[in-house]
Design a protein around this motif. Structure first.
Motif, PDB file in Angstrom:
ATOM      1  N   SER A 113      -7.987  -5.770   1.200  1.00 38.51           N
ATOM      2  CA  SER A 113      -7.064  -4.793   0.618  1.00 38.51           C
ATOM      3  C   SER A 113      -7.467  -3.376   0.983  1.00 38.51           C
ATOM      4  N   LYS A 114      -8.770  -3.119   0.936  1.00 37.38           N
ATOM      5  CA  LYS A 114      -9.261  -1.773   1.276  1.00 37.38           C
ATOM      6  C   LYS A 114      -8.977  -1.453   2.742  1.00 37.38           C
ATOM      7  N   PHE A 115      -9.131  -2.450   3.607  1.00 30.99           N
ATOM      8  CA  PHE A 115      -8.878  -2.239   5.033  1.00 30.99           C
ATOM      9  C   PHE A 115      -7.424  -1.836   5.262  1.00 30.99           C
ATOM     10  N   PHE A 116      -6.485  -2.595   4.701  1.00 25.44           N
ATOM     11  CA  PHE A 116      -5.068  -2.290   4.896  1.00 25.44           C
ATOM     12  C   PHE A 116      -4.663  -1.035   4.132  1.00 25.44           C
ATOM     13  N   GLU A 117      -5.303  -0.807   2.998  1.00 25.69           N
ATOM     14  CA  GLU A 117      -5.020   0.379   2.194  1.00 25.69           C
ATOM     15  C   GLU A 117      -5.292   1.652   2.977  1.00 25.69           C
ATOM     16  N   ASP A 118      -6.330   1.627   3.803  1.00 29.66           N
ATOM     17  CA  ASP A 118      -6.690   2.805   4.594  1.00 29.66           C
ATOM     18  C   ASP A 118      -5.597   3.197   5.589  1.00 29.66           C
ATOM     19  N   PHE A 119      -4.732   2.238   5.938  1.00 34.77           N
ATOM     20  CA  PHE A 119      -3.650   2.516   6.897  1.00 34.77           C
ATOM     21  C   PHE A 119      -2.332   2.853   6.197  1.00 34.77           C
ATOM     22  N   GLY A 120      -2.345   2.890   4.876  1.00 33.36           N
ATOM     23  CA  GLY A 120      -1.164   3.296   4.132  1.00 33.36           C
ATOM     24  C   GLY A 120       0.044   2.403   4.354  1.00 33.36           C
ATOM     25  N   PHE A 121       1.180   3.046   4.636  1.00 26.54           N
ATOM     26  CA  PHE A 121       2.432   2.296   4.816  1.00 26.54           C
ATOM     27  C   PHE A 121       2.337   1.299   5.976  1.00 26.54           C
ATOM     28  N   ILE A 122       1.674   1.715   7.040  1.00 29.96           N
ATOM     29  CA  ILE A 122       1.515   0.822   8.198  1.00 29.96           C
ATOM     30  C   ILE A 122       0.688  -0.399   7.808  1.00 29.96           C
ATOM     31  N   GLY A 123      -0.348  -0.183   7.009  1.00 36.84           N
ATOM     32  CA  GLY A 123      -1.166  -1.294   6.534  1.00 36.84           C
ATOM     33  C   GLY A 123      -0.372  -2.266   5.690  1.00 36.84           C
ATOM     34  N   MET A 124       0.531  -1.727   4.849  1.00 40.15           N
ATOM     35  CA  MET A 124       1.388  -2.588   4.026  1.00 40.15           C
ATOM     36  C   MET A 124       2.281  -3.443   4.906  1.00 40.15           C
ATOM     37  N   PHE A 125       2.846  -2.829   5.937  1.00 40.06           N
ATOM     38  CA  PHE A 125       3.737  -3.558   6.840  1.00 40.06           C
ATOM     39  C   PHE A 125       2.977  -4.656   7.592  1.00 40.06           C
ATOM     40  N   ILE A 126       1.817  -4.309   8.118  1.00 42.69           N
ATOM     41  CA  ILE A 126       1.023  -5.280   8.889  1.00 42.69           C
ATOM     42  C   ILE A 126       0.597  -6.456   8.008  1.00 42.69           C
ATOM     43  N   HIS A 127       0.132  -6.138   6.809  1.00 41.40           N
ATOM     44  CA  HIS A 127      -0.319  -7.204   5.904  1.00 41.40           C
ATOM     45  C   HIS A 127       0.848  -8.100   5.502  1.00 41.40           C
ATOM     46  N   GLY A 128       2.000  -7.509   5.220  1.00 43.44           N
ATOM     47  CA  GLY A 128       3.179  -8.310   4.878  1.00 43.44           C
ATOM     48  C   GLY A 128       3.598  -9.213   6.020  1.00 43.44           C
ATOM     49  N   PHE A 129       3.456  -8.714   7.236  1.00 43.52           N
ATOM     50  CA  PHE A 129       3.850  -9.474   8.429  1.00 43.52           C
ATOM     51  C   PHE A 129       2.931 -10.678   8.639  1.00 43.52           C
ATOM     52  N   ILE A 130       1.622 -10.430   8.652  1.00 39.77           N
ATOM     53  CA  ILE A 130       0.695 -11.536   8.932  1.00 39.77           C
ATOM     54  C   ILE A 130       0.527 -12.467   7.731  1.00 39.77           C
ATOM     55  N   ASP A 131       0.921 -11.986   6.549  1.00 40.86           N
ATOM     56  CA  ASP A 131       0.882 -12.843   5.362  1.00 40.86           C
ATOM     57  C   ASP A 131       1.809 -14.044   5.527  1.00 40.86           C
TER      58      ASP A 131
END
Length: 199
Positions: free
Chosen positions: A6-24
């Motif tokens: 969560s901290k890793f994706f959090e550091d990328f903000g909106f882009i991190g949310m998108f990437i995590h949602g995609f690979i989820d």
């Protein structure tokens, strides 16, 4: 591990949310829910936008998870399970896949399980995307709306009680699908009786 991801994706903000949602929706073992909550806690005013990003990313990732299951699922299963059981599971998933996908979208079970199984058992991709769109919309936007309207005060509700609420919805849906299937079965029996009577 969850906190680190969560901290890793959090550091990328909106882009991190998108990437995590995609690979989820494809293969990543940790649900995007955790990144959504973390980012929504930081800026509740952006919670609906975060929900939208995660939701769109999840739908875009769904076909990829499906293709993985389609390409690799059955060959892997054949190494451990007899073909007749695979055929039975495939037939069962085709008949009850909508219930499994829609209910699975509400539960804590990682969603990639259902995208991969859908491909493995050759379930309709378009039906998968359709039911995923309904179920995942509820899950993403309940969190988004809670943070948007109630801010950080909604953290306890989301982290402690949301799973129970979603589980309750899943049980209700399961009951609806069961009743629907029973009605269809009774109708089919009546049709067959009428045919036999006429014959």
């Amino acid at each position: 591990m969850v906190q680190q991801a969560s901290k890793f994706f959090e550091d990328f903000g909106f882009i991190g949310m998108f990437i995590h949602g995609f690979i989820d929706a494809i293969i990543f073992p940790i649900p995007a829910f955790f990144t959504q909550v973390s980012l929504s806690m930081i800026d509740p005013s952006s919670a609906i936008w975060l929900a939208t990003l995660g939701y769109i990313a999840c739908l875009l990732g769904t076909p990829f998870g499906y293709l993985i299951g389609r390409a690799l699922g059955e060959p892997v299963l054949q190494k451990f399970i007899k073909q007749k059981w695979i055929d039975k599971a495939t037939d069962s998933f085709k008949k009850n896949g909508e219930a499994a996908i829609l209910i699975g979208a509400f539960t804590p079970i990682p969603f990639k399980v259902f995208t991969i199984l859908s491909g493995c058992f050759k379930y309709s991709l378009w039906k998968l995307i359709g039911y995923a769109a309904i179920g995942r919309a509820v899950k993403y936007y309940v969190v988004g709306l809670a943070f948007y309207f109630y801010g950080q005060a909604s953290e306890e509700f989301v982290t402690s009680y949301l799973s129970y609420i979603m589980g309750g919805i899943a049980i209700i849906l399961l009951g609806i699908f069961y009743i629907k299937r029973r009605i269809q079965r009774v109708k089919q029996i009546n049709i067959e009786k009428q045919k036999n009577y006429v014959g």
